[in-house]
Design a protein around this motif. Sequence first.
Motif, PDB file in Angstrom:
ATOM      1  N   GLY A 497       4.326  78.388  84.481  1.00  0.00           N
ATOM      2  CA  GLY A 497       4.475  78.902  85.826  1.00  0.00           C
ATOM      3  C   GLY A 497       4.769  77.748  86.767  1.00  0.00           C
ATOM      4  O   GLY A 497       4.023  76.761  86.798  1.00  0.00           O
ATOM      5  N   THR A 498       5.853  77.850  87.521  1.00  0.00           N
ATOM      6  CA  THR A 498       6.312  76.731  88.349  1.00  0.00           C
ATOM      7  C   THR A 498       6.644  77.213  89.754  1.00  0.00           C
ATOM      8  O   THR A 498       7.331  78.224  89.925  1.00  0.00           O
ATOM      9  N   VAL A 499       6.152  76.481  90.734  1.00  0.00           N
ATOM     10  CA  VAL A 499       6.444  76.763  92.142  1.00  0.00           C
ATOM     11  C   VAL A 499       6.725  75.443  92.831  1.00  0.00           C
ATOM     12  O   VAL A 499       6.002  74.459  92.625  1.00  0.00           O
ATOM     13  N   VAL A 500       7.777  75.400  93.628  1.00  0.00           N
ATOM     14  CA  VAL A 500       8.126  74.214  94.412  1.00  0.00           C
ATOM     15  C   VAL A 500       7.913  74.538  95.886  1.00  0.00           C
ATOM     16  O   VAL A 500       8.476  75.510  96.400  1.00  0.00           O
ATOM     17  N   VAL A 501       7.082  73.742  96.547  1.00  0.00           N
ATOM     18  CA  VAL A 501       6.710  74.004  97.938  1.00  0.00           C
ATOM     19  C   VAL A 501       7.118  72.820  98.803  1.00  0.00           C
ATOM     20  O   VAL A 501       6.754  71.670  98.508  1.00  0.00           O
ATOM     21  N   ASP A 502       7.876  73.093  99.846  1.00  0.00           N
ATOM     22  CA  ASP A 502       8.210  72.087 100.864  1.00  0.00           C
ATOM     23  C   ASP A 502       7.370  72.377 102.101  1.00  0.00           C
ATOM     24  O   ASP A 502       7.489  73.446 102.712  1.00  0.00           O
ATOM     25  N   TYR A 503       6.552  71.396 102.459  1.00  0.00           N
ATOM     26  CA  TYR A 503       5.604  71.614 103.558  1.00  0.00           C
ATOM     27  C   TYR A 503       5.425  70.318 104.326  1.00  0.00           C
ATOM     28  O   TYR A 503       5.092  69.285 103.745  1.00  0.00           O
ATOM     29  N   ARG A 504       5.697  70.376 105.629  1.00  0.00           N
ATOM     30  CA  ARG A 504       5.535  69.220 106.518  1.00  0.00           C
ATOM     31  C   ARG A 504       6.302  68.000 106.025  1.00  0.00           C
ATOM     32  O   ARG A 504       5.866  66.872 106.144  1.00  0.00           O
ATOM     33  N   GLY A 505       7.477  68.239 105.465  1.00  0.00           N
ATOM     34  CA  GLY A 505       8.324  67.141 105.020  1.00  0.00           C
ATOM     35  C   GLY A 505       8.029  66.651 103.619  1.00  0.00           C
ATOM     36  O   GLY A 505       8.733  65.770 103.122  1.00  0.00           O
ATOM     37  N   TYR A 506       7.034  67.190 102.959  1.00  0.00           N
ATOM     38  CA  TYR A 506       6.661  66.764 101.614  1.00  0.00           C
ATOM     39  C   TYR A 506       7.022  67.858 100.615  1.00  0.00           C
ATOM     40  O   TYR A 506       6.939  69.057 100.916  1.00  0.00           O
ATOM     41  N   ARG A 507       7.403  67.436  99.441  1.00  0.00           N
ATOM     42  CA  ARG A 507       7.678  68.379  98.352  1.00  0.00           C
ATOM     43  C   ARG A 507       6.549  68.301  97.340  1.00  0.00           C
ATOM     44  O   ARG A 507       6.219  67.223  96.822  1.00  0.00           O
ATOM     45  N   VAL A 508       5.960  69.446  97.038  1.00  0.00           N
ATOM     46  CA  VAL A 508       4.859  69.543  96.088  1.00  0.00           C
ATOM     47  C   VAL A 508       5.269  70.508  94.983  1.00  0.00           C
ATOM     48  O   VAL A 508       5.736  71.616  95.266  1.00  0.00           O
ATOM     49  N   THR A 509       5.093  70.076  93.745  1.00  0.00           N
ATOM     50  CA  THR A 509       5.374  70.931  92.593  1.00  0.00           C
ATOM     51  C   THR A 509       4.053  71.418  92.011  1.00  0.00           C
ATOM     52  O   THR A 509       3.159  70.608  91.728  1.00  0.00           O
ATOM     53  N   ALA A 510       3.934  72.727  91.856  1.00  0.00           N
ATOM     54  CA  ALA A 510       2.731  73.340  91.291  1.00  0.00           C
ATOM     55  C   ALA A 510       3.084  73.954  89.943  1.00  0.00           C
ATOM     56  O   ALA A 510       4.077  74.689  89.837  1.00  0.00           O
ATOM     57  N   GLN A 511       2.278  73.648  88.926  1.00  0.00           N
ATOM     58  CA  GLN A 511       2.542  74.162  87.588  1.00  0.00           C
ATOM     59  C   GLN A 511       1.237  74.631  86.943  1.00  0.00           C
ATOM     60  O   GLN A 511       0.160  74.063  87.197  1.00  0.00           O
ATOM     61  N   SER A 512       1.363  75.661  86.116  1.00  0.00           N
ATOM     62  CA  SER A 512       0.220  76.047  85.292  1.00  0.00           C
ATOM     63  C   SER A 512      -0.011  74.950  84.249  1.00  0.00           C
ATOM     64  O   SER A 512       0.879  74.161  83.943  1.00  0.00           O
ATOM     65  N   ILE A 513      -1.214  74.893  83.690  1.00  0.00           N
ATOM     66  CA  ILE A 513      -1.625  73.772  82.842  1.00  0.00           C
ATOM     67  C   ILE A 513      -1.622  74.192  81.378  1.00  0.00           C
ATOM     68  O   ILE A 513      -2.216  75.211  81.014  1.00  0.00           O
ATOM     69  N   ILE A 514      -0.932  73.399  80.554  1.00  0.00           N
ATOM     70  CA  ILE A 514      -0.931  73.642  79.116  1.00  0.00           C
ATOM     71  C   ILE A 514      -2.310  73.301  78.561  1.00  0.00           C
ATOM     72  O   ILE A 514      -2.853  72.226  78.857  1.00  0.00           O
ATOM     73  N   PRO A 515      -2.897  74.162  77.773  1.00  0.00           N
ATOM     74  CA  PRO A 515      -4.228  73.865  77.214  1.00  0.00           C
ATOM     75  C   PRO A 515      -4.224  72.568  76.401  1.00  0.00           C
ATOM     76  O   PRO A 515      -3.423  72.387  75.482  1.00  0.00           O
TER      77      PRO A 515
END
Length: 1421
Positions: A497-515
């Motif tokens: 699961g992958t989400v890319v968030v641009d917030y206040r000039g910063y790019r943050v990548t959120a991913q689910s964690i492989i066990p």
Amino acid sequence: MAGVIHPHFHTSEKALDHPNDGCVSPTSETSDDTTSSEDAHSPKINASMQEGDPTKSGVDENQSENVLVIDTTFTCKIIAPGMDPFEIKVSSEEITQEIRNMLMDTEEQCHRTCFALNLNGVTLDAYTELKNIPGMKEGAEIKVLEDLYTVREARFHVKRIKEILTSCELADSYAGTNMCSLSFVNGIWSGDGNNGRKGKTGEGSMDCTPPEYIMPKSKERPLLPLHPNLVENKVLSCVKILSYDHWNPPPSYRKLHGDLLYLQITTLEEKKYHATACTKGFYINQTTEEEFNPKPSPNFKTCHHSLVDLLSMISPAFKRNWSSVVKKRYAKHIYERMPTPYQVYSWLAPQPEHTIDLVRMEDGLMTGRLGYEDNLPSGSRDWNEEFQIVKELPKKTLPERVDRERSHFKVNSDFVWAATRGAQLVVDGCLMPINPGEETKMQMFIWNNIFFSMGFDVKDHYKEFGGDYAAHVAPAKDLQGVKSYQELDIEGLCTLGTVVVDYRGYRVTAQSIIPGILEKEQEQSVVQGSIDFGKTVVADSRYKPLLEKAGVSLRIRPHKVINHEGETIELYSSADCKGIVGNDSRLYILDLLRTFPVDINYTKDIEGHEVVISEDLRKAGYPLESRHSFMTLRQELVDAFVDMRYMGFVRTAALLLEQQRQKRELASSAKKQSEADSQQDADDKSKSDTKTESDSKMELDTKTEADTKTETDTKTEPDTKTETDSETELDTKKEPDTKTESDSKTVSDSKTVSDSIAALDETEVKAALNNFPANKESDSDSEKAKKLVETLLESKETKLSEDEETDLTETVLKKAARAVGSLSDKEFSISFNPDLYQPKVTHADPDSEALKTDKAMLNKITEFLVFHQIPAFIQTCSDHTLSPVDGQSLTESLHTRGINIRYLGRIANLIKDIPTLPYLYAICVMEMICRSAKHLFQRYMHCTDTTNIAAGVAHFLNCLLSSCSLPTSSPYSGDAITPTQTKSTKRKNKKSKNKQARDNALERSEWGALVPKSLWEKLNSDVKEHFNFTLNCDSIDTACELYKFQKVSLLRSFCQRVGIQILLREYNFDNRQRQPFYEDDIINMYPVVKHVAPKATDAYRFFTSGQAKIQQGLFKEGYNLIHESLNLLSVYGPMHSETAACCRLLGRLNYLMGDFGEALSYQQKAAIMNERCLGIDHPSTITDYVHLAIYSFANNQISSALQVLYRSRYLLLLSFGEQHPDVALVDINIGLILNGVGEYELACNFISNAKDLFIIFYGASSLKVATAFHLLARSYSCRGDFRTALGYEKSAYMVYNERLGEGHEKTKESSDCLKHLTHQAVVFQKKMVELGKGDKGVGLPAIQAILQSIQVPSVRSILDTLNVVNGIAVPVPLNPVVMQKSLPIISSVKADEAAVSTREPAPAPTIEFPASKVAVADDLD
């Protein structure tokens, strides 16, 4: 009260329009621990779903089948406290929770949350299906019993009450919380029943006057009308303070008495109370601010099960206002109350009111909570496990697939929400990193089982590929790869699961964690691919079949590379694609940023990797420099290129087979002719020769026959030459001299065909075959070509043996494959090597023919992009089939065609001199400026400290958009000067402000050094570097004057792009002495989210099948299929942009069937959904407004139609401006309706403006212009200005005569109109002359009689004209039965074509099934 429970979206549409009837909503508005119907069950599958069309395009028959679900409905009686018993219809497939949801959504019971359902003395389990409950049958009585509270239930009850109290307010919509969003359509569209005729004065009159700011030629672009009726949206307050008490939590000895929590209440009467929530309900205690006394108050001894009952007892104002709030809440359309699947934000907002709310305080300060932890056994969600469990759900039958897609969408939307919240916490500094000792930009985080990383180059990982620029763009490229692999849905191959968030000039990548991935180093975890971009490569046999299967669909060519140990490894993906086996034994892939081929137009030569680029591309100015090495082509381009080549392959195979058929027919004809001639000679000789001569003749005949047979066999023998032989050899064999004239013609035709085939090798990209659309099925390409050949062979008159047929098929496929540049010499095969020109990847044989072929294929697809897709896009816009309104719609259109945003500069240069596309040129330039400003803004925000964010953002906006040469960052103090201020006071204030500005300049850091001149210098440089376009602008004023766009449009686009919410007020951008923005104008910065949106595959199949039926004229069948598509879209819940598109089409079909009321109902739903899911000023919302206006007019709601059209024109003006084709269409619609209500002067203004715009975009001889001339003539004649009307009608006649000829119906109609106007003008002029002479027989009554004799257009005639100008060329029967018999066809052709062919129905339109608007990241080139 009677109600009906409809858990399935398609059965609940009627009920949704009547929320007061006690129907359950498709998505629960209730507690977090309740399960909505969409999350619990699959929809009923109607018998129409068993039709063959959708299933043919579905999954393989061995793996998938559609099963008819038998769904029994029956009636139950509900007996609830405080309500009269009522009956409901339920389904046997329901669960008990559905009944709970229904009760919580009724007006009377909406505040009751803690209750149990009882049947025959047995408490029903919430998640048991009704068919499995003993005694659940027709007439069963279900009792609603009050249940005991727990802490969790008490907290939820308080939350529910507060939600209802604020449900009519817009605070959550502006703040972007709780999945609330704005919708103004019902406030604008009143749904009146006005007959459209304007009254003179007093009651019953209708004011049709448009606001001044939307009048043609108006330069005013106010922002306040974008959010109308804000004053009316103010709701009554019920309670001043309702929050948790500071005496919480209850002490241990009070817990033994059943105390759960304490509340503090301040009523509107300014009385303060402290309440206790216990297991039995709520009561007032004796606690004060200073003293804790939990005993019940002697004045209020009653314990109430609902908090609303308690508040109603202690506060008469609450009791009175609560009733008003609830009524107003349920008066709203149910779609206005439901949550959206993804959060939508507004770029404008009024100043928020901040009140005391300890519930909000607790939720806001507890950063580790998402709000549903109390409802989970473990307290947190394992996102990866949820994704993989959903993936492994069965999908053989249609109900199973619907359940699976619903579950996937639910998990994905929850994950996107959690990832967005976590990314905001990361940037806000609320989370502890897992590597606190590292530099801030290198830190990583784990929160709620989600891994977060920043978009910076950590440990120089991307140093050789562009550093931070590459690190910033890599997540977006990876997201595209995740989307592609996820859509393939290959069993056993797992993505994150992958989400890319641009917030206040910063790019943050959120991913689910492989066990297990955090338990060891990356080098130890990766078993497939490379961790260093190709230097060290490993392979695992478990991944081979999975990646090979995926590579076939993604057109990834298998290729061999050499790893660090000198071993040759065959890869079926890019070397960067990493494979990790989790502790759960699942096979995961990640880092998919190079899934698609590299763009050689932006790839520079690296030592040992010289880029091979064609001469045509070099002449076009390529290659160009880029800041990073992750320039790749889009998947849509790969698909379009392969589709084009495949259609060429099929067409070539058909041409070759037709040539063989012609040759065989020719040989057969020659053989028959030879035999006939020989027989004739034998008969002649038998009459005159002797027996001896006859014997000799027989020998001669035998020899001749043998020679003929040999010659014929030679001609008919299939071509068995090797593939290195020239194709034309098959066509250039010499034919017998005995061929007839018809045979010569056949040979000539055959030669023409063969010449066309031979030419394919030289003109592959530019040949006409590339215009064929793709229609791929699940079979392989070569198999489909073989089937085509076999079909043609079966239709031949001359039957072939099995061996001959096989040889001929193979020969044809070989030649067809070679003609289209297939990588295989036996079948159609086009794929791309994703590791070409990768500096760290070592190919096994760099000089091999295979690698050269890969490079050649890469050149071909790049040429296809530059020389076919881009010109095709421009041609589509030139034809006005497509007309983007803003940068967002332009981006979507380009991406649909596989065109990267970095080619905007090329597109702008190509359309610069096209006279009909000035608006597209302006939009392209504005989008380039906006994107470059975003690039600069991101780096600008990195050097802005947290305390100065508002001032920094305001300063950047001033430098970008203000005409003020030296803006400051001082707080906004207002423009008004009080009357008591003297000149000296003003002078002192001015000096004080100047000093304050200088002090601020000294205090500001690097961000404060920015000035408009330096910003625009950087913008010029960035636009040139990213888009290869020369801007040549030193200020916003120069840019607006040179490229003809509006400052407010650029402000809107920029705020939406970077996530800035500004104060809703008017801004003066042109004041050179005063800056428009101050730090108080910056209300919020919201996240811009990109993610992968799951698809409703079966709904898509039904939708496309329905379109095909409509185009074939099978109207009812198509309608039913599209309606079933709407049913299957319930996997998204009730609110989704694709559901809105389906409703829009159903509305259009109902309109064509003459059911105007149903059309209006569907279109209203579509408008609300698009407003809430896409935005109140989104281009799709504007389109929905126009459709809503037409259907409103058809329903005789003329005032509403005008208001909606005024709104759509305002949104178009705000989005771009007046010089746009869509504005012309809206104007002519407004003019037509104003004609119908007698506002002829206003009508002339709008129609005249539409005529001017039509001349700009379509030319002076366009039939659209003729239509506008004719409508102007009608309007002026109604005003009595016959001279002007006659001039316009003459202009219309000239255009009709030139374009259509004298005999055409339109020309004759215009000629008759001219005669009528001439007669009216003569009579009117004669009467006026007589009146001037003082003739006693002529007076004002006679003149008025002439004017009154002018026929005013009827509503029906106006509606017919509206249909024509809006592309609805089919007459609209009023009787649906007649409609069904006539099998009408939808027509969305241009008005020009409709006017040319008024008697013949035009072909049906192709209506695109929309993609998710926030699914995949834009190119950040």
